[in-house]
Each structure stands twice: as structure tokens, then as C-alpha cells.
Design a protein around this motif. Sequence first.
Motif, PDB file in Angstrom:
ATOM      1  N   ALA A 238       9.947  -0.439 -13.702  1.00  0.00           N
ATOM      2  CA  ALA A 238       9.752   0.010 -15.081  1.00  0.00           C
ATOM      3  C   ALA A 238       9.422   1.498 -15.121  1.00  0.00           C
ATOM      4  CB  ALA A 238       8.637  -0.798 -15.743  1.00  0.00           C
ATOM      5  N   ALA A 239       8.604   1.953 -14.167  1.00  0.00           N
ATOM      6  CA  ALA A 239       8.257   3.371 -14.110  1.00  0.00           C
ATOM      7  C   ALA A 239       9.497   4.217 -13.843  1.00  0.00           C
ATOM      8  CB  ALA A 239       7.206   3.609 -13.027  1.00  0.00           C
ATOM      9  N   ARG A 240      10.364   3.746 -12.956  1.00  0.00           N
ATOM     10  CA  ARG A 240      11.603   4.483 -12.676  1.00  0.00           C
ATOM     11  C   ARG A 240      12.487   4.560 -13.919  1.00  0.00           C
ATOM     12  NH1 ARG A 240      15.049   3.555  -7.438  1.00  0.00           N
ATOM     13  NH2 ARG A 240      15.777   5.583  -8.194  1.00  0.00           N
ATOM     14  N   THR A 241      12.512   3.480 -14.686  1.00  0.00           N
ATOM     15  CA  THR A 241      13.311   3.466 -15.906  1.00  0.00           C
ATOM     16  C   THR A 241      12.786   4.481 -16.913  1.00  0.00           C
ATOM     17  OG1 THR A 241      13.870   1.128 -15.608  1.00  0.00           O
ATOM     18  CG2 THR A 241      14.102   2.031 -17.824  1.00  0.00           C
ATOM     19  N   VAL A 242      11.453   4.536 -17.057  1.00  0.00           N
ATOM     20  CA  VAL A 242      10.839   5.478 -17.995  1.00  0.00           C
ATOM     21  C   VAL A 242      11.111   6.917 -17.567  1.00  0.00           C
ATOM     22  CG1 VAL A 242       8.638   6.339 -18.873  1.00  0.00           C
ATOM     23  CG2 VAL A 242       9.055   3.885 -18.758  1.00  0.00           C
ATOM     24  N   VAL A 243      10.955   7.192 -16.277  1.00  0.00           N
ATOM     25  CA  VAL A 243      11.181   8.547 -15.773  1.00  0.00           C
ATOM     26  C   VAL A 243      12.639   8.955 -15.963  1.00  0.00           C
ATOM     27  CG1 VAL A 243      11.235   9.962 -13.685  1.00  0.00           C
ATOM     28  CG2 VAL A 243       9.272   8.484 -14.140  1.00  0.00           C
ATOM     29  N   ALA A 244      13.550   8.025 -15.690  1.00  0.00           N
ATOM     30  CA  ALA A 244      14.973   8.330 -15.854  1.00  0.00           C
ATOM     31  C   ALA A 244      15.305   8.611 -17.313  1.00  0.00           C
ATOM     32  CB  ALA A 244      15.817   7.170 -15.329  1.00  0.00           C
ATOM     33  N   ALA A 245      14.701   7.837 -18.223  1.00  0.00           N
ATOM     34  CA  ALA A 245      14.947   8.055 -19.648  1.00  0.00           C
ATOM     35  C   ALA A 245      14.376   9.393 -20.100  1.00  0.00           C
ATOM     36  CB  ALA A 245      14.336   6.914 -20.462  1.00  0.00           C
TER      37      ALA A 245
ATOM     38  N   THR B 256       0.829  -1.205   0.000  1.00  0.00           N
ATOM     39  CA  THR B 256       0.000   0.000   0.000  1.00  0.00           C
ATOM     40  C   THR B 256       0.864   1.255   0.000  1.00  0.00           C
ATOM     41  OG1 THR B 256      -1.752  -1.174   1.197  1.00  0.00           O
ATOM     42  CG2 THR B 256      -1.827   1.240   1.222  1.00  0.00           C
ATOM     43  N   LEU B 257       1.925   1.254   0.809  1.00  0.00           N
ATOM     44  CA  LEU B 257       2.836   2.401   0.820  1.00  0.00           C
ATOM     45  C   LEU B 257       3.494   2.586  -0.546  1.00  0.00           C
ATOM     46  CD1 LEU B 257       4.633   2.123   4.289  1.00  0.00           C
ATOM     47  CD2 LEU B 257       2.835   3.716   3.609  1.00  0.00           C
ATOM     48  N   ALA B 258       3.820   1.476  -1.202  1.00  0.00           N
ATOM     49  CA  ALA B 258       4.413   1.569  -2.538  1.00  0.00           C
ATOM     50  C   ALA B 258       3.439   2.229  -3.510  1.00  0.00           C
ATOM     51  CB  ALA B 258       4.803   0.179  -3.036  1.00  0.00           C
ATOM     52  N   ALA B 259       2.158   1.888  -3.397  1.00  0.00           N
ATOM     53  CA  ALA B 259       1.145   2.502  -4.262  1.00  0.00           C
ATOM     54  C   ALA B 259       1.006   3.992  -3.962  1.00  0.00           C
ATOM     55  CB  ALA B 259      -0.194   1.799  -4.072  1.00  0.00           C
ATOM     56  N   ILE B 260       1.040   4.350  -2.684  1.00  0.00           N
ATOM     57  CA  ILE B 260       0.930   5.756  -2.292  1.00  0.00           C
ATOM     58  C   ILE B 260       2.084   6.563  -2.872  1.00  0.00           C
ATOM     59  CG2 ILE B 260       1.083   7.339  -0.326  1.00  0.00           C
ATOM     60  CD1 ILE B 260      -0.445   5.211   1.313  1.00  0.00           C
ATOM     61  N   HIS B 261       3.299   6.051  -2.720  1.00  0.00           N
ATOM     62  CA  HIS B 261       4.465   6.793  -3.199  1.00  0.00           C
ATOM     63  C   HIS B 261       4.552   6.796  -4.723  1.00  0.00           C
ATOM     64  CE1 HIS B 261       6.132   6.333   1.036  1.00  0.00           C
ATOM     65  NE2 HIS B 261       6.128   7.627   0.797  1.00  0.00           N
ATOM     66  N   THR B 262       4.037   5.755  -5.367  1.00  0.00           N
ATOM     67  CA  THR B 262       3.988   5.768  -6.829  1.00  0.00           C
ATOM     68  C   THR B 262       3.065   6.872  -7.312  1.00  0.00           C
ATOM     69  OG1 THR B 262       4.446   3.393  -6.980  1.00  0.00           O
ATOM     70  CG2 THR B 262       3.397   4.432  -8.881  1.00  0.00           C
ATOM     71  N   ASN B 263       1.905   7.014  -6.673  1.00  0.00           N
ATOM     72  CA  ASN B 263       0.964   8.074  -7.055  1.00  0.00           C
ATOM     73  C   ASN B 263       1.550   9.457  -6.826  1.00  0.00           C
ATOM     74  OD1 ASN B 263      -1.186   6.468  -7.950  1.00  0.00           O
ATOM     75  ND2 ASN B 263      -1.945   6.157  -5.877  1.00  0.00           N
ATOM     76  N   ARG B 264       2.441   9.573  -5.865  1.00  0.00           N
ATOM     77  CA  ARG B 264       3.085  10.860  -5.587  1.00  0.00           C
ATOM     78  C   ARG B 264       4.312  11.097  -6.466  1.00  0.00           C
ATOM     79  NH1 ARG B 264       3.214  10.402   1.024  1.00  0.00           N
ATOM     80  NH2 ARG B 264       0.967  10.636   1.409  1.00  0.00           N
ATOM     81  N   GLY B 265       4.680  10.095  -7.246  1.00  0.00           N
ATOM     82  CA  GLY B 265       5.873  10.218  -8.067  1.00  0.00           C
ATOM     83  C   GLY B 265       7.159   9.964  -7.304  1.00  0.00           C
ATOM     84  N   GLN B 266       7.044   9.433  -6.088  1.00  0.00           N
ATOM     85  CA  GLN B 266       8.223   9.145  -5.263  1.00  0.00           C
ATOM     86  C   GLN B 266       8.623   7.685  -5.501  1.00  0.00           C
ATOM     87  OE1 GLN B 266       6.212  10.278  -1.624  1.00  0.00           O
ATOM     88  NE2 GLN B 266       7.335  12.207  -1.517  1.00  0.00           N
ATOM     89  N   LEU B 267       9.219   7.456  -6.666  1.00  0.00           N
ATOM     90  CA  LEU B 267       9.429   6.090  -7.128  1.00  0.00           C
ATOM     91  C   LEU B 267      10.562   5.382  -6.400  1.00  0.00           C
ATOM     92  CD1 LEU B 267       8.857   6.587 -10.957  1.00  0.00           C
ATOM     93  CD2 LEU B 267       7.249   5.783  -9.222  1.00  0.00           C
ATOM     94  N   HIS B 268      11.535   6.120  -5.892  1.00  0.00           N
ATOM     95  CA  HIS B 268      12.612   5.473  -5.139  1.00  0.00           C
ATOM     96  C   HIS B 268      12.045   4.823  -3.882  1.00  0.00           C
ATOM     97  CE1 HIS B 268      16.568   4.708  -3.452  1.00  0.00           C
ATOM     98  NE2 HIS B 268      16.178   5.297  -2.333  1.00  0.00           N
ATOM     99  N   GLU B 269      11.219   5.570  -3.144  1.00  0.00           N
ATOM    100  CA  GLU B 269      10.595   5.020  -1.946  1.00  0.00           C
ATOM    101  C   GLU B 269       9.664   3.866  -2.308  1.00  0.00           C
ATOM    102  OE1 GLU B 269      10.762   8.119  -2.797  1.00  0.00           O
ATOM    103  OE2 GLU B 269      11.465   9.361  -1.125  1.00  0.00           O
ATOM    104  N   ALA B 270       8.923   4.035  -3.411  1.00  0.00           N
ATOM    105  CA  ALA B 270       7.986   2.991  -3.834  1.00  0.00           C
ATOM    106  C   ALA B 270       8.716   1.692  -4.159  1.00  0.00           C
ATOM    107  CB  ALA B 270       7.191   3.465  -5.047  1.00  0.00           C
ATOM    108  N   GLU B 271       9.876   1.796  -4.800  1.00  0.00           N
ATOM    109  CA  GLU B 271      10.627   0.588  -5.147  1.00  0.00           C
ATOM    110  C   GLU B 271      11.116  -0.129  -3.890  1.00  0.00           C
ATOM    111  OE1 GLU B 271      14.404  -0.924  -7.877  1.00  0.00           O
ATOM    112  OE2 GLU B 271      13.861   1.199  -7.822  1.00  0.00           O
TER     113      GLU B 271
END
Length: 203
Positions: A111-118, A63-78
Motif C-alpha cells: 500500500a505504501a508503494r502504491t501511495v508513493v507511486a501515485a 525486521t529487514l522489511a521494517a528497516i527498509h520501509t523506514n529508509r523509504g526503500q520500499l522495493h526491497e521492503a516488499e
Amino acid sequence: MADELGLLDELEEPCRAIIAQQEARTAADSSGGRAPHTPPLHDDGGDAADNDNVLLAARAYATLAAIHTNRGQLHEAEEEASRCVELTRSVLGDDHKDTAASAAGLQAVQAARTVVAAAAERPDLQPRNPKTREEVALLAELARDDAFNPVRIATLLADPALNPNIQDEDGSTPLMLACVGGQPHIVDALLKAGADVNTANKV
């Protein structure tokens, strides 16, 4: 959607409390000489209550991973998705469907982190400055109560760096203001400059 995201945010504190409780139990088990990882549920020697607590903590991490993904905080989500996989696997084993589901969630975050980094490496995908001096001037000119200055507007639109879809505080674009002002020539110029007819304002 906004209500759903708000509800998800409300779960953050309870999830952190669940995780803190599980970490405290793990620390107590370690200090008492017990193994910090619980056996799988299919192991007859396993403690079902301990297993349930570990799986509850795994869901809290998900659930925390989903919350941080929605916030764009992908490092924490991972990190949280990875912890979810670890805990789920420790109880259910590698072949359980819930372990596979948690692993798929981790892969989605990665995958989302990879896309954002690219995207960060591509200048054409970087956010535009929402209001350059010229764009502010264009909005101000079109918002005038008296007659527009067509020469001034044409000069501003001649700048290739100008964003024809800039919005004012109400969300109105130059195209909207030109339409309201009854200026077909300016409307035509804005359309040629790339104005979006589908943009909506706040009113």
C-alpha cells in the motif's frame, strides 16, 4: 523515535547473518536430497529445530522489511516482507495468526508503494527546490545588520513561485527574521504570502 530507528538499523547485520545461515541450511538440504521446505509445526513428522530456524529467518526478513520501509526503500521492503510470508506459511500454514500478521505487513508495504507511486505522478506533491535565487536573496535581505530594503523585499514577495517558508542554515524563516528585525509591515506581507507561524528553527 531517532533512538528507536537507530536500534532498528543495528539489527540489519544480525538479521542478514540469520538469513544467510538459513539459506545455507536450505541449500545443504537440497543437495542432500531433502525437501527444501520444512513441514508445518503441527505435522508430527516435522523437525522442530528446522521449523524454528525457518521462523527465525522469517522474523529476520520482517525486521529487514521494517528497516527498509523506514529508509523509504520500499522495493526491497516488499521483497523481504514477501519472503517473510512465504517462510511463515511454509511452517505454520495459511490459517495461523502469525501467517496472517506477516501477510498484513506485506500488504502495508504494498500500500505504501502504491501511495508513493501515485504521489510521484502529481506535480503538486513534488518537493520544492529549497532555495531558488529569489529565496536566497530574501533570506540575505532579511538577515542584514543594517536597515532592510522594503522595496527589494516587496519585489521578492510579489513572485508567486517564492516559498515564504524557506529556512536558512539555522532553520530561521523570513518571518522569524522580520520579527527579530522589528518590521511589522514585512511580517504582515509575509503572512499574506503564506508564511507559517508554527515553523521552528534549530536554535
